[in-house]
Design a protein around this motif. Structure first.
Motif, PDB file in Angstrom:
ATOM      1  N   ARG A  71      -2.603  10.670   4.258  1.00 38.12           N
ATOM      2  CA  ARG A  71      -3.460   9.749   3.284  1.00 38.12           C
ATOM      3  C   ARG A  71      -4.579   8.987   3.974  1.00 38.12           C
ATOM      4  NH1 ARG A  71      -0.784   4.849   0.453  1.00 38.12           N
ATOM      5  NH2 ARG A  71      -1.217   3.792   2.564  1.00 38.12           N
TER       6      ARG A  71
ATOM      7  N   TYR B 228      -7.941  -0.393  -5.392  1.00 38.83           N
ATOM      8  CA  TYR B 228      -8.229   1.064  -5.855  1.00 38.83           C
ATOM      9  C   TYR B 228      -9.150   1.398  -6.880  1.00 38.83           C
ATOM     10  CZ  TYR B 228      -4.129   2.580  -2.770  1.00 38.83           C
ATOM     11  OH  TYR B 228      -3.437   2.785  -1.585  1.00 38.83           O
TER      12      TYR B 228
ATOM     13  N   TYR C 146       1.725   9.247   4.690  1.00 42.11           N
ATOM     14  CA  TYR C 146       0.750   8.284   4.608  1.00 42.11           C
ATOM     15  C   TYR C 146      -0.303   8.277   5.803  1.00 42.11           C
ATOM     16  CZ  TYR C 146       4.143   6.717   1.127  1.00 42.11           C
ATOM     17  OH  TYR C 146       4.837   6.792  -0.034  1.00 42.11           O
TER      18      TYR C 146
ATOM     19  N   SER D  43       2.417   7.614  -8.961  1.00 41.23           N
ATOM     20  CA  SER D  43       1.723   8.458  -7.717  1.00 41.23           C
ATOM     21  C   SER D  43       2.546   7.787  -6.277  1.00 41.23           C
ATOM     22  CB  SER D  43       0.225   7.961  -7.544  1.00 41.23           C
ATOM     23  OG  SER D  43      -0.165   8.578  -6.266  1.00 41.23           O
TER      24      SER D  43
ATOM     25  N   THR E 115       0.881  -1.186   0.108  1.00 38.22           N
ATOM     26  CA  THR E 115       0.033   0.067   0.038  1.00 38.22           C
ATOM     27  C   THR E 115       0.912   1.220   0.108  1.00 38.22           C
ATOM     28  OG1 THR E 115      -0.277  -0.025   2.456  1.00 38.22           O
ATOM     29  CG2 THR E 115      -1.826  -1.268   1.190  1.00 38.22           C
TER      30      THR E 115
ATOM     31  N   TYR F 133      -0.723   6.938  -3.971  1.00 36.53           N
ATOM     32  CA  TYR F 133      -1.610   5.710  -4.325  1.00 36.53           C
ATOM     33  C   TYR F 133      -1.060   4.997  -5.345  1.00 36.53           C
ATOM     34  CZ  TYR F 133      -4.915   8.895  -1.975  1.00 36.53           C
ATOM     35  OH  TYR F 133      -5.531   9.503  -1.048  1.00 36.53           O
TER      36      TYR F 133
ATOM     37  N   THR G 275     -12.233   3.963  -6.355  1.00 35.96           N
ATOM     38  CA  THR G 275     -12.206   4.865  -7.091  1.00 35.96           C
ATOM     39  C   THR G 275     -13.529   4.930  -7.867  1.00 35.96           C
ATOM     40  OG1 THR G 275     -10.054   5.146  -7.676  1.00 35.96           O
ATOM     41  CG2 THR G 275     -11.460   6.464  -9.267  1.00 35.96           C
TER      42      THR G 275
END
Length: 281
Positions: A236, A60, A233, A132, A49, A135, A64
């Motif tokens: 995040r 993911y 993170y 990224s 991750t 992500y 999304t």
């Protein structure tokens, strides 16, 4: 789940707005499920991750897709409420059950198409340059392409629609005052719409603005994963928690409040239309 079961048990899905509410609950359910999937991957193997792996593409992509579907549902609900209130003033268009089903279908098709683009090849498993940091293995240009336009859509369209509803109610209240009619019900509806719309807009702002800020940081960042660990993170993870809060807040804001509000606005529209026309004459 409670919203979906309640709608199915009461047979309330014949109403266009109820279809949108139920679909919003389905989107929130998918968001929660995909977030749980990502959390389990983080618990079992934290490195994938952070540094990215092919195993992260599917969760993911589902995450999304569900977020995009939620945004499109929020926008659709705002537009439906605006058309319902503005019907007797400017347009004869009536939102039917078939329209809501069509909107649900289109929103899911669009969300699945945009959300699954990394599974179709738009990923950075091979290209390290544009990967990224937050992500991985998503590409930065994909995140910018997906995030910024849709977040702007989630902010501006509900803001416009609910402001228009408040303006329409205020105009009706002034017309009723000119006719010498009581306006207490309109004042109550206007206050309730204002409070609910502000809550909806603030919830979207709190939920999606940090996520957008993270994507912008990701696009402008030139450092590698190890240099940003662990602070970025943690941020995040906090943005993911805020998105989850949206899934919890949507049923409270929409299902519990706007259902009653929609019935009140419908009764006001039916009662006031003949009076307003008579006053204008």
């Amino acid at each position: 789940c409670a919203v979906i079961l309640t709608r199915l048990a009461t047979g309330d899905l014949h109403k266009p707005i109820s279809i949108l509410f139920c679909n919003l609950a389905v989107s929130d359910l998918f968001t929660s499920f995909s977030g749980f999937w990502i959390s389990m991957l983080f618990i079992t193997n934290p490195d994938i991750t952070i540094f990215g792996s092919r195993d992260m593409l599917a969760p993911y992509a589902l995450y999304t897709t569900s977020i995009l579907s939620t945004i499109y549902n929020l926008v659709s609900i705002g537009i439906e409420r605006y058309l319902a209130v503005a019907k007797s003033m400017r347009t004869r268009f009536r939102v039917a059950r078939s329209h809501s089903i069509g909107v649900v279908f289109i929103s899911w098709v669009l969300a699945f198409f945009l959300g699954c683009l990394p599974l179709l090849g738009w990923n950075c498993l091979q290209a390290e340059r544009s990967i990224s940091v937050l992500y991985s293995p998503f590409c930065v240009n994909y995140l910018v392409f997906i995030t910024l336009p849709n977040v702007v859509l989630a902010f501006l369209v509900p803001l416009f629609t609910y402001l228009r509803i408040i303006i329409i109610l205020r105009k009706r209240k002034l017309r009723m005052q000119a006719c010498g009619q009581a306006t207490g019900t309109y004042r109550s509806a206007e206050t309730q719409v204002a409070r609910t719309s502000i809550s909806i807009w603030l919830l979207a702002l709190v939920s999606y603005a940090p996520f957008s800020a993270g994507v912008i940081f990701d696009a402008t960042n030139q450092r590698c994963h190890t240099e940003l660990y662990p602070g970025v993170y943690i941020f995040r993870n906090c943005t993911a928690m805020l998105v989850t809060i949206t899934c919890l807040g949507n049923p409270l804001l929409y299902t519990l409040k706007l259902r009653e509000l929609g019935a009140k606005l419908k009764s006001l529209r039916c009662l006031s239309a003949p009076r307003v026309r008579a006053c204008a004459i």
